[in-house]
Structure formats: structure tokens, C-alpha cells
Scaffold this active site. Structure first.
Site, PDB file in Angstrom:
ATOM      1  N   GLU A  67       0.831  -1.205   0.000  1.00 38.73           N
ATOM      2  CA  GLU A  67       0.000   0.000   0.000  1.00 38.73           C
ATOM      3  C   GLU A  67       0.867   1.258   0.000  1.00 38.73           C
ATOM      4  O   GLU A  67       0.553   2.238  -0.684  1.00 38.73           O
ATOM      5  CB  GLU A  67      -0.943  -0.004   1.201  1.00 38.73           C
ATOM      6  N   GLU A  74       1.413   6.406  -7.088  1.00 46.44           N
ATOM      7  CA  GLU A  74       0.344   7.346  -7.433  1.00 46.44           C
ATOM      8  C   GLU A  74       0.827   8.787  -7.347  1.00 46.44           C
ATOM      9  O   GLU A  74       0.531   9.609  -8.208  1.00 46.44           O
ATOM     10  CB  GLU A  74      -0.860   7.136  -6.525  1.00 46.44           C
TER      11      GLU A  74
END
Length: 167
Positions: A67, A74
Site C-alpha cells: 500500500e 500514485e
């Protein structure tokens, strides 16, 4: 030598800052941290041995690591120029796929460890031992919701302490 140790130590500070930033700004990181807390609580209540706790820990840290990497990808490819938009989207999708694969792996580990009649019975007996346990569970779920969905905020547009390459 002293300068090398100082830079080495500073790396831990940068890592801590990155984790803190992810907790503050990334909802999915907060979700996985809460899921980890429930996994550890279930492990204790089910009476897992050291090997079981080690497997749960490995699964938890793999998911959180994936994550964190997904969040980093991102951020790195957010709002690319028009010539790189497809590659940026593909990179973000692949990073999200990595999180999904690690989460599925963690679910498999949990399934193998917990989906045994004696462990399920032990978890159920802990939960039903007292009405207070249901209240604690309900309160923890409310706090989890608040932490995951109401904590944190929009990413801040500030530079990180190590952005200036003056060393």
C-alpha cells in the site's frame, strides 16, 4: 565517517516521515492498519502460536508495504503530461494490482490459520462470553470508521525536508 552515519540516520527520519504522511493522507493505509489491528486481536483470541503470529505479521507487513508503494507510485505519476498519460495510468493500475495480490495473499494466510473449527469456536466463545465484548467490538468498529474515513485530509503541497539536495 560521521557524515555517512548522519545520512544513514537521516534515512530513518525520511522513512518515518513517509509513513506518517501516508497515515495522515492515504485512506487505504489507514484501512489496512485497522485490519491489521483486528488480525492481531483475532490471533491473540484464537490462541495462535508464535508461528501463526509470524505468518500474520508477514502478511500484515506485506500488505502495508504494498500500500505504501502504491501510494508512492500514485504520487510520482500523478498528473503526467499528455504524452505519458497512458503509462502513468498503467503504472497506477499495476501498483493497485500489487496491493490486491498482497491482500488476497493475506486473506489466504488468515483462512488457513482461522478457518479451523477449534479456532472459530474459541473466537466465538470470547465474543459471546460477555455483553461487554459486543460493546467493545461495536465501539472499535465506530472508531475504525472514523479513523479510516474521517481522519487526515487532502494532501498538502509542501516540499519534503530532503527535497533540497544540499549535502
Amino acid at each position: 565517517m560521521k557524515s555517512e552515519l548522519k545520512r544513514f540516520g537521516r534515512g530513518f527520519v525520511y522513512a518515518y516521515n513517509g509513513i506518517r504522511l501516508a497515515i495522515r493522507e492515504e485512506r487505504n493505509v489507514r484501512f489496512h492498519l485497522c485490519a491489521a489491528a483486528y488480525a492481531y486481536a483475532a490471533s491473540a483470541l484464537a490462541g495462535l502460536d508464535a508461528g501463526g503470529f509470524a505468518l500474520v505479521s508477514l502478511a500484515v507487513f506485506c500488505v502495508i508495504q504494498a500500500e505504501l508503494m502504491n501510494s508512492a507510485v500514485e504520487r510520482a505519476v500523478d498528473k503526467p503530461d499528455t504524452t505519458h498519460w497512458w503509462s502513468a495510468g498503467a503504472a497506477k493500475d499495476m501498483a493497485a494490482g500489487a496491493v490486491l495480490m498482497s491482500a488476497v495473499g493475506a486473506l489466504c494466510v488468515g483462512g488457513f490459520l482461522f478457518l479451523q473449527p477449534e479456532r472459530l469456536a474459541r473466537l466465538w466463545s470470547h465474543l459471546t462470553a460477555s455483553p461487554l465484548n459486543w460493546i467493545v467490538l461495536a465501539v472499535s468498529l465506530i472508531l475504525t470508521y472514523l479513523f479510516v474515513f474521517r481522519f487526515g485530509g487532502a494532501p498538502k503541497k509542501e516540499s519534503l525536508p530532503h527535497d533540497d539536495k544540499t549535502e
